[in-house]
Motif scaffolding. Structure first.
Motif, PDB file in Angstrom:
ATOM      1  N   SER A   1       0.835  -1.195   0.000  1.00 43.11           N
ATOM      2  CA  SER A   1       0.000   0.000   0.000  1.00 43.11           C
ATOM      3  C   SER A   1       0.875   1.251   0.000  1.00 43.11           C
ATOM      4  N   VAL A   2       0.222   2.411   0.018  1.00 45.67           N
ATOM      5  CA  VAL A   2       0.943   3.686   0.019  1.00 45.67           C
ATOM      6  C   VAL A   2       1.810   3.819   1.267  1.00 45.67           C
TER       7      VAL A   2
ATOM      8  N   VAL B   1       6.431   5.106   2.729  1.00 47.18           N
ATOM      9  CA  VAL B   1       6.932   5.992   3.795  1.00 47.18           C
ATOM     10  C   VAL B   1       7.096   5.232   5.108  1.00 47.18           C
ATOM     11  N   ARG B   2       7.152   3.912   5.046  1.00 47.18           N
ATOM     12  CA  ARG B   2       7.204   3.113   6.272  1.00 47.18           C
ATOM     13  C   ARG B   2       8.572   3.185   6.937  1.00 47.18           C
TER      14      ARG B   2
ATOM     15  N   LYS C   1      13.246   9.744   0.718  1.00 47.14           N
ATOM     16  CA  LYS C   1      13.304   9.783  -0.739  1.00 47.14           C
ATOM     17  C   LYS C   1      11.919  10.018  -1.338  1.00 47.14           C
ATOM     18  N   SER C   2      10.899   9.415  -0.747  1.00 44.09           N
ATOM     19  CA  SER C   2       9.539   9.609  -1.258  1.00 44.09           C
ATOM     20  C   SER C   2       9.101  11.066  -1.116  1.00 44.09           C
TER      21      SER C   2
ATOM     22  N   VAL D   1       8.609  -4.086  -6.191  1.00 41.05           N
ATOM     23  CA  VAL D   1       7.319  -4.444  -5.569  1.00 41.05           C
ATOM     24  C   VAL D   1       6.389  -3.244  -5.420  1.00 41.05           C
ATOM     25  N   VAL D   2       6.921  -2.025  -5.411  1.00 37.68           N
ATOM     26  CA  VAL D   2       6.065  -0.832  -5.269  1.00 37.68           C
ATOM     27  C   VAL D   2       6.394   0.213  -6.327  1.00 37.68           C
ATOM     28  N   ARG D   3       7.033  -0.206  -7.410  1.00 39.05           N
ATOM     29  CA  ARG D   3       7.444   0.782  -8.421  1.00 39.05           C
ATOM     30  C   ARG D   3       6.235   1.438  -9.079  1.00 39.05           C
TER      31      ARG D   3
END
Length: 284
Positions: free
Chosen positions: A35-36, A40-41, A48-49, A162-164
């Motif tokens: 997830s989103v 930012v976890r 970087k995000s 996995v989250v690109r």
């Protein structure tokens, strides 16, 4: 694909790929839903995000803001808008060339800061010097158009596999936010004509400076997992993080697994071949 190209696919490499696929299928977290929050976890990925999201929003805001504010430059509106679109062709071409030679980080910072400074410099140009004001505005549009091209590629290389797609989607969402804000910034010209360019220039320079904390991705293996993405860019100084590089031992391990593709040498034929004696005498 190997059959179509008329080449033999090494059996050892094929077995290694099948083994890696089987291990991936056996991994308990293979069916995990991302997830989103995963963007930012962890601290490094969150940093970087945040920088990437800010740059997407700023680039879109400045890009559309400069396009909408061409009438405030003075002169003919149609010529101004035409030049504003024309300057994007060399910007896109130059960005394609420089990112393959100097990477993504340095050119992006150069275009963001250079374009932002050019926009801010319009503050010091007298109103009767329209050609100079137009030139500075087009330099700003040149820089932001080139940055727009680079940020797409850079974002995809920063986020792990996995989250690109998720990272690019959220970044594009922040770009829409910047696009929504840009007309309201352009309206600041009603209060003071140079004010929109000062805002556009200021946020562009800030975005370029923040990118100093992002890693270089040219020639680096793309991160596959969230753990690799978190480690990617760690090390070095705050404003010069270490970029990822392929480890020499990884290359040696892959080469060791590949079979020897060189043709066998027949010792009898080699001894009777005149070229053998020629090379032997040359060596002596």
């Amino acid at each position: 694909m190997a059959k179509t190209n008329g080449v033999d696919f090494p059996d050892a490499l094929w077995e290694k790929m099948v083994e890696s696929k089987d291990k991936l299928a056996e991994t308990p977290d293979n069916g995990r839903f991302y997830s989103v929050r995963d963007l930012v976890r962890t601290p490094n990925l969150a940093k970087k995000s945040a920088i990437v999201f800010y740059n997407w929003g700023v680039i879109t805001m400045v890009y559309y803001g400069l396009s909408l504010n061409t009438s405030a430059l003075g002169g003919d509106d149609y010529i101004n808008f035409f030049l504003s679109g024309l300057v994007e062709f060399p910007a896109l071409l130059m960005s394609i060339i420089v990112i393959e030679k100097w990477g993504r980080r340095s050119p992006h910072i150069m275009f963001m800061v250079g374009g932002g400074v050019a926009c801010i410099c319009t503050l010091f140009v007298p109103s009767d010097l329209f050609p100079l004001t137009m030139t500075l505005a087009m330099i700003g549009k040149f820089g932001i158009a080139a940055s727009f091209n680079i940020i797409y590629i850079w974002t995809g290389e920063i986020y792990p596999t996995v989250v690109r797609n998720l990272g690019l989607g959220v970044s594009s969402m922040w770009a829409r936010v910047g696009g929504i804000i840009s007309p309201f910034v352009a309206l600041l010209a009603d209060s003071w004509r140079p004010l929109p360019y000062i805002v556009f220039g200021g946020v562009s320079v800030l975005g370029g400076i923040l990118c100093l904390m992002l890693p270089e991705t040219l020639g680096a293996p793309l991160p596959q997992t969230l753990e690799e993405a978190e480690d990617f860019g760690k090390g070095g100084s705050l404003l010069c993080p270490a970029g990822g590089h392929k480890k020499p031992e990884d290359t040696k391990e892959l080469e060791a697994d590949l079979p020897d593709m060189s043709p066998p040498v027949d010792a009898t034929n080699a001894m009777t071949n005149p070229s053998f004696y020629l090379s032997f005498e040359t060596g002596l």
